[in-house]
Scaffold this motif. Sequence first.
Motif, PDB file in Angstrom:
ATOM      1  N   PHE A 121       1.109   4.416  -2.756  1.00  0.00           N
ATOM      2  CA  PHE A 121       0.958   5.801  -2.324  1.00  0.00           C
ATOM      3  C   PHE A 121       2.178   6.632  -2.720  1.00  0.00           C
ATOM      4  N   PHE A 134      -6.537  -1.201   2.463  1.00  0.00           N
ATOM      5  CA  PHE A 134      -5.638  -1.667   3.516  1.00  0.00           C
ATOM      6  C   PHE A 134      -6.414  -2.144   4.744  1.00  0.00           C
ATOM      7  N   ILE A 135      -7.380  -1.334   5.157  1.00  0.00           N
ATOM      8  CA  ILE A 135      -8.099  -1.679   6.384  1.00  0.00           C
ATOM      9  C   ILE A 135      -8.874  -2.978   6.217  1.00  0.00           C
ATOM     10  N   VAL A 177      -6.120   8.501  -1.929  1.00  0.00           N
ATOM     11  CA  VAL A 177      -5.631   8.031  -0.635  1.00  0.00           C
ATOM     12  C   VAL A 177      -6.722   7.283   0.128  1.00  0.00           C
ATOM     13  N   TRP A 178      -7.951   7.744   0.006  1.00  0.00           N
ATOM     14  CA  TRP A 178      -9.048   7.023   0.672  1.00  0.00           C
ATOM     15  C   TRP A 178      -9.144   5.601   0.138  1.00  0.00           C
ATOM     16  N   PHE A 216      -6.975  13.285  -2.669  1.00  0.00           N
ATOM     17  CA  PHE A 216      -7.658  12.771  -1.483  1.00  0.00           C
ATOM     18  C   PHE A 216      -8.423  11.463  -1.746  1.00  0.00           C
ATOM     19  N   CYS A 229       0.835  -1.208   0.000  1.00  0.00           N
ATOM     20  CA  CYS A 229       0.000   0.000   0.000  1.00  0.00           C
ATOM     21  C   CYS A 229       0.868   1.255   0.000  1.00  0.00           C
ATOM     22  N   ALA A 230       1.951   1.217   0.775  1.00  0.00           N
ATOM     23  CA  ALA A 230       2.826   2.389   0.845  1.00  0.00           C
ATOM     24  C   ALA A 230       3.458   2.677  -0.509  1.00  0.00           C
ATOM     25  N   ILE A 242      -6.782   3.713  -1.139  1.00  0.00           N
ATOM     26  CA  ILE A 242      -5.691   2.896  -0.619  1.00  0.00           C
ATOM     27  C   ILE A 242      -5.973   2.486   0.825  1.00  0.00           C
ATOM     28  N   SER A 243      -6.417   3.452   1.626  1.00  0.00           N
ATOM     29  CA  SER A 243      -6.586   3.109   3.044  1.00  0.00           C
ATOM     30  C   SER A 243      -7.778   2.189   3.239  1.00  0.00           C
ATOM     31  N   PHE A 244      -8.807   2.349   2.431  1.00  0.00           N
ATOM     32  CA  PHE A 244      -9.955   1.453   2.545  1.00  0.00           C
ATOM     33  C   PHE A 244      -9.537   0.018   2.255  1.00  0.00           C
TER      34      PHE A 244
END
Lengths: 149, 603
Positions: free
Chosen positions: A79, A126-127, A119-120, A116, A75-76, A122-124
């Motif tokens: 990003f 990931f979580i 990034v959302w 933005f 994920c990083a 990617i984080s979604f």
Amino acid sequence: MPLREVPEVLDAARPLACRDWGFQTDFKRALDGRGVFLKTAILNTPHSAPVKPDIHSEQFLHLLMRRQLKLSIACALCFLLVLLGLPLANYFLPELMATRIGGFTLTWFLLGIGFFPAVWCISFFFIRRSIALENQEVAEVQGGDKLKS
Amino acid sequence: MTPLLALSVDPWILSFSLITVIVTIWMGFRSAKTSKTAGDFFVAGRSVSVGWNSSAISGEYLSAASFMGVAGMVMSSGYDALWYPVCYACGYLFLLLFIAGPLRRFGAYTIPDFAEGRYDSPLFRKIAVVFVLFIGFFYTMPQMKGAGTTLAYIFPGLPYWVGVALVASVITLNVALGGMKGITLVQAVQYWIKLFAICVPIFVLMSVYGFYGNQLGANAVSLTPAAMQAPAAPGIPSAADAVAPRVGIHRAVLPEKAPADAAWVSPFGPLTTKAAKAAHLTPEESRPYSLLYTYSLIIALVCGTAGLPHILVRFYTNPNGVAAKRTTMWVMILIGVFYVVPPVFGVMGRNLFPDLYSGIGAKGTDKIVLELPRLLNERYAPLGSILSGITCAGAFAAFMSTFSGLLVSMTGALAHDVYGRMLRPQSTSEQRMRMFKFAAVLIGGIAIILGSFVEPLEINFMVGQAFAIAAASYFPLLFMSVWWRGMTMRGAATGMLVGGLCALVAATLTNVSNLALDKGPMGKIFAGCAPMNGFWSHHPLLRILCEQPAIWTVPLAITLMIVVSRLTRKDVPSDVRMKMLVLHAPEQLGLKQEYIQEHQPGH
């Protein structure tokens, strides 16, 4: 909690530097291609005497950290590609990046607005993956426990 | 207050601001009644839901820098300043990917708790505590500037430092009486106040004066004639179309101090080329410097977010690791939505209110968010004042919430770590509570003094420096401690100290040489540092590395950690495997309790 019954001697008995490589390969074999743990494979490994993965072992920790770190790094990278790529694009393709879209320059649009949602996403991702990983780890250990008792 | 001063106060603006302040204080006092134990004060009893907690983190995070500073900096420097809001928001992703979950599972009140627990070293706790205070004070200064600027706007003629002192005293009182429990509620509500206060005025302004894209389109880059004549592909607006002036966008005449359109709207503009310009380099020569500056800024902001002590302490208020991750997701959405808006103020301010380019200190571009809505008074009389009152209320919410959060974490460090662990380990819970209040007052006082010095500096720039220090100290500590088993206490301490102190010294040098350039009283106080500016103009590279130190301090800290840890390999904590398991194994496995039981006799 049945976990407390696990003898803690194991932890102290195994020196840090000593890495039981043979055991680890067995663990690797217990994974299928997508990194999903196969319970049957574990049951069949000669070393997993208490049937479940020994949560105090070097191998369990190694596996745990590796899986999570792999996900985090993937994920990083995704990003960083965007984050560090944009200045490079500005540097080498200034005219393309200055193209106007509805008044915005392309680069302004990407940085000021487009970043933005990316990034959302990617984080979604990931979580979801990381919570699934945790549930799976718990299931492995507790599934083993049930079999034991 | 002179009658003249009282007359020039806009009643709308004053009343909105007063309401915000009073509601904040009221909530603080009300919740003070419900927070009784020391645990309540420090981490709110660890029982805050995801929704509340993410609103509270966002509320705490959206500081004066985000609310006022970003708009001001976009107005003064253009495109390059956009990196700030974007990286403020995206830094959270790093926190989420590498640090949030493990840190929560480890379960400790503060970062120094983590430092001690991970390395079994009370000495390391003392070292780690120092940086809570360093970063805290650097972060406090811009909040104070925001407070001084806002009060100087509400009461024209009020000295800057009076505003700083007034706001800081009110918040200090609030924190001393309410503690963290009060703060969580207050912070959460304040996020929504801020979002409302920034969105409503800008949508009204845009519908009257033209939307974001059109406003930006008015700042047309004059491209080369060849590019303008190039035939455009169908459907894609050609460069010539874009340059054609957009009808209906009103533009005031730019004063001399404002940057030119082309430099303002394109990357590598005034912000990143300042050092190279001072050295009289040609635009071509200065481009690599600008790129370096941009990267260093990105590293500082992204890594710094993951190392902000007052944000990290909130992860402990999540009930479990899964909730900690969900919270971060929501925080990113909440702050991302917010951060789209402040640059719009900057863009519109450039077109509609360029007078601010000539102002200095509290009268400069930092107050564009407050000032811009008042333009509406020309057309729809009281509406401009009402909207300006709303943004003032938002600004109050911004610096009040961030400053209270900082105060709680700095005070917590002093009361919980310095007093409770070092000076008087035998102190009773009651004594610690009293110490908490005393420490709050002490830190509030120091904040007022520091805040009074920084009027000439840009809010956003100062916050960037706090991030750079966090990036070089806490980020490497947390990142490496969580993911590398081979870390030793000495390695961690060396890396954190050297990296953090280098960033601190670099930031201070930059600030004093900037202050020496000021034409006001600060210029006189710091006149002794003026020769440094001569040195900078001969060494633009050094200047950039000092102004944005993260590009060398972060790798330096990490390298030192690895090298020193390797050299002191025998000191790796003996139960490191258990610690790593606690950090990484899902909480349902109950390893944490097991770990605590094991350690009971020892501690």
